[in-house]
Design an enzyme around this catalytic site. Structure first.
Site, mmCIF file in Angstrom:
data_model
loop_
_atom_site.group_PDB
_atom_site.id
_atom_site.type_symbol
_atom_site.label_atom_id
_atom_site.label_comp_id
_atom_site.label_asym_id
_atom_site.label_seq_id
_atom_site.Cartn_x
_atom_site.Cartn_y
_atom_site.Cartn_z
ATOM 1 N N LYS A 229 0.855 -1.197 0.000
ATOM 2 C CA LYS A 229 0.000 0.000 0.000
ATOM 3 C C LYS A 229 0.884 1.238 0.000
ATOM 4 O O LYS A 229 2.063 1.220 0.372
ATOM 5 C CB LYS A 229 -0.944 0.003 1.200
ATOM 6 C CG LYS A 229 -0.267 -0.009 2.583
ATOM 7 C CD LYS A 229 0.195 1.349 3.067
ATOM 8 C CE LYS A 229 0.902 1.284 4.411
ATOM 9 N NZ LYS A 229 1.523 2.572 4.794
ATOM 10 N N ASP B 158 -2.611 -1.370 10.113
ATOM 11 C CA ASP B 158 -2.803 -1.354 8.663
ATOM 12 C C ASP B 158 -3.419 -2.639 8.123
ATOM 13 O O ASP B 158 -3.773 -2.706 6.946
ATOM 14 C CB ASP B 158 -1.463 -1.127 7.944
ATOM 15 C CG ASP B 158 -0.943 0.294 8.087
ATOM 16 O OD1 ASP B 158 -1.759 1.195 8.373
ATOM 17 O OD2 ASP B 158 0.270 0.503 7.899
#
Length: 300
Positions: free
Chosen positions: A13, A140
Protein backbone atom coordinates in the site's frame (compact mmCIF):
# COMPACT_ATOMS: atom_id res chain seq x y z
CA UNK A 1 -15.20 -28.40 -1.52
CA UNK A 2 -12.78 -26.76 0.93
CA UNK A 3 -9.19 -26.71 -0.39
CA UNK A 4 -6.15 -27.74 1.64
CA UNK A 5 -3.82 -25.11 0.17
CA UNK A 6 -4.47 -21.47 -0.77
CA UNK A 7 -2.02 -19.14 -2.52
CA UNK A 8 -2.70 -15.39 -2.57
CA UNK A 9 -0.94 -12.19 -3.57
CA UNK A 10 -0.58 -9.74 -0.70
CA UNK A 11 -0.53 -6.21 -2.10
CA UNK A 12 1.60 -3.36 -0.77
CA UNK A 13 0.00 0.00 0.00
CA UNK A 14 0.95 3.62 -0.34
CA UNK A 15 -0.34 6.59 1.65
CA UNK A 16 -1.51 9.33 -0.68
CA UNK A 17 -2.41 11.43 2.36
CA UNK A 18 -1.30 11.02 5.97
CA UNK A 19 -1.82 13.43 8.86
CA UNK A 20 -1.85 13.06 12.63
CA UNK A 21 -4.96 14.64 14.11
CA UNK A 22 -4.48 13.94 17.83
CA UNK A 23 -3.78 11.35 20.49
CA UNK A 24 -6.30 8.60 21.28
CA UNK A 25 -7.18 7.66 24.89
CA UNK A 26 -5.03 4.51 24.65
CA UNK A 27 -2.01 6.66 23.78
CA UNK A 28 -1.96 5.83 20.08
CA UNK A 29 -1.63 8.60 17.51
CA UNK A 30 -4.93 9.33 15.78
CA UNK A 31 -4.43 9.58 12.04
CA UNK A 32 -6.30 10.63 8.93
CA UNK A 33 -5.01 8.84 5.86
CA UNK A 34 -5.91 7.90 2.32
CA UNK A 35 -4.35 4.57 1.34
CA UNK A 36 -4.05 2.94 -2.06
CA UNK A 37 -3.34 -0.74 -2.70
CA UNK A 38 -0.56 -1.43 -5.23
CA UNK A 39 0.18 -4.26 -7.64
CA UNK A 40 3.56 -4.73 -5.92
CA UNK A 41 2.98 -7.88 -3.87
CA UNK A 42 4.30 -10.80 -1.83
CA UNK A 43 3.10 -14.33 -2.56
CA UNK A 44 1.60 -16.08 0.47
CA UNK A 45 0.78 -19.81 0.50
CA UNK A 46 -1.11 -21.31 3.45
CA UNK A 47 -1.73 -25.05 3.82
CA UNK A 48 -3.46 -27.31 6.29
CA UNK A 49 -0.86 -29.40 8.18
CA UNK A 50 -0.82 -32.21 10.69
CA UNK A 51 -1.03 -31.34 14.38
CA UNK A 52 -2.04 -27.93 15.65
CA UNK A 53 1.14 -25.86 15.26
CA UNK A 54 1.89 -22.89 13.00
CA UNK A 55 5.04 -23.00 10.88
CA UNK A 56 6.39 -20.14 8.75
CA UNK A 57 8.94 -20.19 5.93
CA UNK A 58 10.13 -16.89 4.43
CA UNK A 59 11.78 -16.80 1.02
CA UNK A 60 13.65 -13.71 -0.15
CA UNK A 61 14.42 -12.01 3.17
CA UNK A 62 16.68 -13.70 5.72
CA UNK A 63 16.37 -10.84 8.23
CA UNK A 64 12.74 -11.50 9.16
CA UNK A 65 11.82 -13.75 12.10
CA UNK A 66 9.88 -16.91 11.30
CA UNK A 67 8.51 -17.52 14.80
CA UNK A 68 5.77 -15.95 16.91
CA UNK A 69 7.35 -12.49 16.48
CA UNK A 70 6.30 -12.43 12.83
CA UNK A 71 3.02 -10.66 12.12
CA UNK A 72 1.91 -13.50 9.83
CA UNK A 73 2.05 -15.95 12.75
CA UNK A 74 0.23 -13.42 14.93
CA UNK A 75 -2.48 -13.21 12.26
CA UNK A 76 -2.95 -16.99 12.28
CA UNK A 77 -3.26 -17.00 16.08
CA UNK A 78 -5.77 -14.14 15.92
CA UNK A 79 -7.88 -16.06 13.39
CA UNK A 80 -7.90 -19.20 15.51
CA UNK A 81 -8.76 -17.16 18.59
CA UNK A 82 -11.82 -15.81 16.76
CA UNK A 83 -12.87 -19.17 15.30
CA UNK A 84 -12.08 -21.31 18.33
CA UNK A 85 -11.12 -24.12 15.94
CA UNK A 86 -7.33 -24.16 15.43
CA UNK A 87 -5.66 -26.55 13.01
CA UNK A 88 -2.12 -27.21 11.88
CA UNK A 89 -0.92 -24.52 9.47
CA UNK A 90 2.07 -24.14 7.17
CA UNK A 91 2.72 -20.62 5.84
CA UNK A 92 5.21 -19.76 3.09
CA UNK A 93 5.86 -16.13 2.17
CA UNK A 94 7.81 -15.17 -0.94
CA UNK A 95 8.93 -11.60 -0.21
CA UNK A 96 8.99 -8.93 -2.90
CA UNK A 97 7.89 -5.96 -0.80
CA UNK A 98 10.88 -4.41 1.02
CA UNK A 99 10.82 -4.07 4.81
CA UNK A 100 11.14 -0.86 6.87
CA UNK A 101 9.79 0.90 3.81
CA UNK A 102 6.32 2.14 4.81
CA UNK A 103 4.73 -0.07 2.14
CA UNK A 104 2.81 -2.28 4.58
CA UNK A 105 4.47 -5.53 3.51
CA UNK A 106 4.07 -7.22 6.88
CA UNK A 107 0.48 -6.06 7.21
CA UNK A 108 -0.27 -7.31 3.69
CA UNK A 109 1.15 -10.75 4.55
CA UNK A 110 -0.95 -10.86 7.72
CA UNK A 111 -4.07 -9.94 5.73
CA UNK A 112 -3.35 -12.71 3.21
CA UNK A 113 -2.95 -15.25 6.03
CA UNK A 114 -6.30 -14.21 7.48
CA UNK A 115 -8.02 -14.48 4.10
CA UNK A 116 -6.40 -17.85 3.36
CA UNK A 117 -7.39 -19.31 6.74
CA UNK A 118 -10.92 -18.05 6.21
CA UNK A 119 -11.04 -20.05 2.96
CA UNK A 120 -9.32 -23.14 4.42
CA UNK A 121 -11.72 -23.20 7.37
CA UNK A 122 -14.78 -23.05 5.14
CA UNK A 123 -15.46 -19.48 6.30
CA UNK A 124 -15.59 -20.35 9.99
CA UNK A 125 -16.02 -16.69 11.02
CA UNK A 126 -18.00 -13.82 9.53
CA UNK A 127 -16.57 -10.66 7.94
CA UNK A 128 -16.92 -8.62 11.13
CA UNK A 129 -14.89 -11.17 13.10
CA UNK A 130 -12.30 -11.31 10.32
CA UNK A 131 -11.85 -7.54 10.44
CA UNK A 132 -11.74 -7.68 14.24
CA UNK A 133 -8.92 -10.20 14.04
CA UNK A 134 -7.14 -7.95 11.50
CA UNK A 135 -7.37 -4.91 13.78
CA UNK A 136 -6.00 -6.88 16.73
CA UNK A 137 -2.87 -7.76 14.74
CA UNK A 138 -1.90 -4.34 13.37
CA UNK A 139 -3.27 -0.92 12.44
CA UNK A 140 -2.80 -1.35 8.66
CA UNK A 141 -4.02 -4.96 8.47
CA UNK A 142 -7.75 -4.11 8.09
CA UNK A 143 -6.97 -1.90 5.11
CA UNK A 144 -4.66 -4.50 3.57
CA UNK A 145 -7.47 -7.03 3.95
CA UNK A 146 -10.13 -4.75 2.44
CA UNK A 147 -7.87 -3.14 -0.18
CA UNK A 148 -8.60 -0.58 -2.84
CA UNK A 149 -8.43 3.14 -2.21
CA UNK A 150 -9.95 4.26 1.08
CA UNK A 151 -9.87 6.86 3.80
CA UNK A 152 -8.90 5.53 7.24
CA UNK A 153 -9.06 7.04 10.70
CA UNK A 154 -8.42 6.00 14.29
CA UNK A 155 -5.09 4.15 14.37
CA UNK A 156 -5.67 3.44 10.68
CA UNK A 157 -8.10 0.58 11.28
CA UNK A 158 -11.35 2.58 10.88
CA UNK A 159 -12.13 2.40 7.16
CA UNK A 160 -14.56 4.52 5.16
CA UNK A 161 -15.02 6.29 1.86
CA UNK A 162 -14.04 3.70 -0.75
CA UNK A 163 -12.83 5.42 -3.93
CA UNK A 164 -11.64 4.34 -7.36
CA UNK A 165 -7.93 3.53 -7.65
CA UNK A 166 -6.09 6.63 -8.80
CA UNK A 167 -5.16 5.44 -12.30
CA UNK A 168 -1.62 6.72 -11.78
CA UNK A 169 1.57 4.79 -12.44
CA UNK A 170 3.76 4.59 -9.31
CA UNK A 171 7.53 4.35 -9.21
CA UNK A 172 8.61 3.05 -5.79
CA UNK A 173 12.20 3.63 -4.67
CA UNK A 174 13.75 2.47 -1.39
CA UNK A 175 17.27 3.31 -0.24
CA UNK A 176 19.36 0.81 1.68
CA UNK A 177 18.51 2.56 4.96
CA UNK A 178 15.24 1.83 6.75
CA UNK A 179 13.18 3.91 9.18
CA UNK A 180 11.77 2.64 12.46
CA UNK A 181 8.09 3.58 12.77
CA UNK A 182 8.58 4.25 16.50
CA UNK A 183 11.49 6.60 15.78
CA UNK A 184 9.45 8.44 13.16
CA UNK A 185 6.53 9.04 15.55
CA UNK A 186 8.95 10.09 18.29
CA UNK A 187 10.52 12.67 15.98
CA UNK A 188 7.10 14.09 15.11
CA UNK A 189 6.12 14.25 18.79
CA UNK A 190 9.26 16.26 19.43
CA UNK A 191 8.55 18.61 16.53
CA UNK A 192 4.86 19.19 17.29
CA UNK A 193 4.77 18.90 21.07
CA UNK A 194 2.70 15.75 21.30
CA UNK A 195 -0.09 16.98 18.96
CA UNK A 196 -2.21 18.37 21.77
CA UNK A 197 -3.42 21.40 19.78
CA UNK A 198 -2.08 20.98 16.25
CA UNK A 199 -4.47 21.17 13.30
CA UNK A 200 -3.70 19.36 10.03
CA UNK A 201 -1.86 21.67 7.65
CA UNK A 202 -3.79 20.35 4.64
CA UNK A 203 -7.14 18.53 4.88
CA UNK A 204 -7.76 15.51 2.62
CA UNK A 205 -10.83 16.82 0.79
CA UNK A 206 -9.02 18.16 -2.30
CA UNK A 207 -7.32 14.80 -2.74
CA UNK A 208 -10.47 12.75 -2.22
CA UNK A 209 -12.42 14.98 -4.62
CA UNK A 210 -9.73 14.48 -7.27
CA UNK A 211 -9.82 10.71 -6.72
CA UNK A 212 -13.60 10.57 -7.04
CA UNK A 213 -13.40 12.64 -10.23
CA UNK A 214 -10.66 10.34 -11.66
CA UNK A 215 -8.50 13.46 -11.93
CA UNK A 216 -5.01 11.96 -12.03
CA UNK A 217 -3.14 15.26 -12.21
CA UNK A 218 -5.26 16.67 -9.38
CA UNK A 219 -4.56 13.59 -7.29
CA UNK A 220 -0.81 13.92 -7.80
CA UNK A 221 -0.89 17.61 -6.87
CA UNK A 222 -2.63 17.01 -3.53
CA UNK A 223 -0.37 14.43 -1.91
CA UNK A 224 0.54 14.97 1.75
CA UNK A 225 2.50 13.01 4.36
CA UNK A 226 3.34 14.56 7.71
CA UNK A 227 6.34 12.26 8.15
CA UNK A 228 8.08 14.22 5.40
CA UNK A 229 8.41 17.03 7.97
CA UNK A 230 11.06 15.02 9.84
CA UNK A 231 12.49 13.08 6.90
CA UNK A 232 15.74 15.10 6.51
CA UNK A 233 16.90 14.12 10.00
CA UNK A 234 15.51 10.57 9.98
CA UNK A 235 16.77 9.46 6.57
CA UNK A 236 18.79 11.88 4.42
CA UNK A 237 18.89 9.26 1.65
CA UNK A 238 15.08 9.23 1.37
CA UNK A 239 14.96 13.01 1.52
CA UNK A 240 17.40 13.30 -1.38
CA UNK A 241 15.39 10.77 -3.39
CA UNK A 242 12.15 12.60 -2.71
CA UNK A 243 13.57 15.93 -3.85
CA UNK A 244 14.83 14.33 -7.07
CA UNK A 245 11.55 12.55 -7.80
CA UNK A 246 9.55 15.74 -7.33
CA UNK A 247 11.51 17.31 -10.19
CA UNK A 248 10.69 14.57 -12.71
CA UNK A 249 7.12 13.49 -11.92
CA UNK A 250 3.57 14.78 -11.49
CA UNK A 251 3.93 14.37 -7.74
CA UNK A 252 5.94 12.43 -5.20
CA UNK A 253 5.68 11.46 -1.56
CA UNK A 254 6.90 9.33 1.30
CA UNK A 255 5.49 5.80 1.75
CA UNK A 256 3.98 5.67 5.25
CA UNK A 257 6.70 6.53 7.76
CA UNK A 258 9.37 5.56 5.20
CA UNK A 259 11.99 4.90 4.07
CA UNK A 260 10.58 4.19 0.58
CA UNK A 261 9.38 7.08 -1.54
CA UNK A 262 7.12 7.12 -4.57
CA UNK A 263 6.55 9.22 -7.67
CA UNK A 264 3.40 9.46 -9.78
CA UNK A 265 3.29 9.33 -13.57
CA UNK A 266 0.59 9.32 -16.22
CA UNK A 267 2.27 6.67 -18.37
CA UNK A 268 4.47 3.64 -17.82
CA UNK A 269 6.97 4.96 -20.38
CA UNK A 270 7.73 8.08 -18.33
CA UNK A 271 7.94 6.00 -15.16
CA UNK A 272 10.46 3.70 -16.85
CA UNK A 273 12.54 6.71 -17.90
CA UNK A 274 12.58 8.00 -14.32
CA UNK A 275 13.48 4.53 -13.04
CA UNK A 276 16.51 4.44 -15.36
CA UNK A 277 17.66 7.79 -13.97
CA UNK A 278 17.33 6.52 -10.40
CA UNK A 279 19.13 3.24 -11.14
CA UNK A 280 22.02 5.11 -12.73
CA UNK A 281 22.33 7.61 -9.89
CA UNK A 282 21.61 5.16 -7.06
CA UNK A 283 22.70 1.66 -8.16
CA UNK A 284 21.52 -1.02 -5.77
CA UNK A 285 18.44 0.82 -4.51
CA UNK A 286 15.16 -1.11 -4.71
CA UNK A 287 12.81 0.10 -7.46
CA UNK A 288 9.44 -1.09 -8.70
CA UNK A 289 6.87 0.25 -11.14
CA UNK A 290 3.28 -0.59 -10.25
CA UNK A 291 -0.33 0.58 -10.44
CA UNK A 292 -3.12 1.12 -8.00
CA UNK A 293 -5.55 -1.77 -7.60
CA UNK A 294 -8.94 -2.36 -6.03
CA UNK A 295 -7.75 -5.42 -4.11
CA UNK A 296 -5.69 -5.80 -0.95
CA UNK A 297 -5.45 -9.58 -1.28
CA UNK A 298 -6.00 -11.33 -4.60
CA UNK A 299 -5.71 -14.80 -6.14
CA UNK A 300 -2.52 -15.64 -8.01
Amino acid sequence: MVPETVTLLANAKVNLYLEITGILPQGYHEISTVMQSLTLSDKVTVSVAEGDGISLCIIGNDSLPSDCRNIAVKAAKAFFSESGKPFGTDITIEKKIPTEAGLGGGSADAAAVLRALDILSGHAIDDAALMRAAASVGSDVPFCLAGGCRHAGGRGEVLSGRMKPSGLIFLIVKPDAGISTAAAYSALDGLYGGFADRKPSKPPEELTEALRASDRAGTAKNLRNIFEDVLPELCPESYALLKLLKTCSFGAGLCGSGSAVYACFLSEATALTAEKIIKKKYPGYFTAICRGTGHGVRPV
